[in-house]
Write a protein that holds these residues in place. Structure first.
Motif, short mmCIF file in Angstrom:
data_model
loop_
_atom_site.label_atom_id
_atom_site.label_comp_id
_atom_site.label_asym_id
_atom_site.label_seq_id
_atom_site.Cartn_x
_atom_site.Cartn_y
_atom_site.Cartn_z
N TYR A 184 -11.27 6.65 -5.94
CA TYR A 184 -11.66 6.72 -7.11
C TYR A 184 -11.87 8.12 -7.30
CZ TYR A 184 -12.24 1.93 -4.69
OH TYR A 184 -12.45 0.96 -4.32
N VAL A 223 -18.79 1.51 -1.76
CA VAL A 223 -17.34 2.23 -0.77
C VAL A 223 -17.91 2.22 0.45
CG1 VAL A 223 -17.07 4.19 -1.80
CG2 VAL A 223 -14.94 2.97 -0.39
N SER A 266 -2.95 0.53 -6.79
CA SER A 266 -4.06 0.34 -6.86
C SER A 266 -4.80 1.44 -7.76
CB SER A 266 -4.95 1.28 -5.78
OG SER A 266 -4.45 2.57 -5.47
N ASN A 323 -13.73 5.16 4.47
CA ASN A 323 -12.05 4.65 3.52
C ASN A 323 -12.02 5.49 2.75
OD1 ASN A 323 -10.44 3.43 2.07
ND2 ASN A 323 -11.92 1.63 2.41
N ALA A 335 -9.84 5.08 -0.61
CA ALA A 335 -10.29 4.44 -1.49
C ALA A 335 -10.93 5.81 -2.17
CB ALA A 335 -11.06 3.22 -0.87
N ARG A 363 0.81 -1.30 0.32
CA ARG A 363 -0.23 -0.47 0.44
C ARG A 363 1.14 1.28 0.11
NH1 ARG A 363 -4.35 -2.53 3.96
NH2 ARG A 363 -5.03 -4.54 2.70
#
Length: 158
Positions: free
Chosen positions: A126, A115, A92, A119, A122, A87
């Protein structure tokens, strides 16, 4: 379609997932979510004709995956995860970009995902990838401590 990044021996490879990747995918999922899916669930999903999955890592190992279900000209990203040891490396984003390109080649025009609202990493990913919130599902997720969390439904039009 295989995507390669970097010139070193340990170059990142993004490729379509094979059934032989299911164990790695389940392991990454277990390291990433409070209520992980099991190996048999991944094997079942990966065997379905309407599933598209990619893994990222080295030539023979996987450090991340993304799995989508296709229906007509839409897709839903069912899960995306990066192993904790990888990570923060931008993996990602590269994986999601490659997967989105493959979805477009499969005539997908709209992508959905859910999601957890808290988070932040994330959500940032996105949003950078062009997804926008279209709905909320209160108390959708169960957290490890038994509490509930809100899911955001996000959409990207290709």
């Amino acid at each position: 379609m295989i995507f390669g990044f970097g010139r070193s021996k340990a170059a990142l490879v993004i490729r379509p997932a094979q059934m032989s990747d299911a164990r790695d995918v389940a392991s990454i999922h277990a390291a990433s979510f409070d209520q992980p899916w099991g190996l048999m669930e991944f094997e079942r999903m990966m065997a379905e004709a309407n599933t598209l999955a990619h893994v990222a890592g080295g030539e023979r190992d996987s450090d991340a995956f993304v799995l989508s279900r296709l229906s007509a000209d839409e897709a839903e990203i069912l899960s995306i995860a990066v192993h904790p040891r990888r990570r923060g490396e931008g993996l990602s984003g590269r994986l999601l970009s490659a997967h989105t390109e493959a979805l477009a080649l499969n005539r997908v025009r709209t992508i959905f995902l859910e999601v957890e609202s808290a988070n932040q990493p994330a959500l940032a990913l996105y949003k950078r990838q062009g997804f926008a919130e279209v709905a909320r599902r209160n108390a959708y997720y169960r957290k490890a401590d038994g509490s509930a969390a809100t899911a955001l439904v996000m959409r990207r039009v290709l």
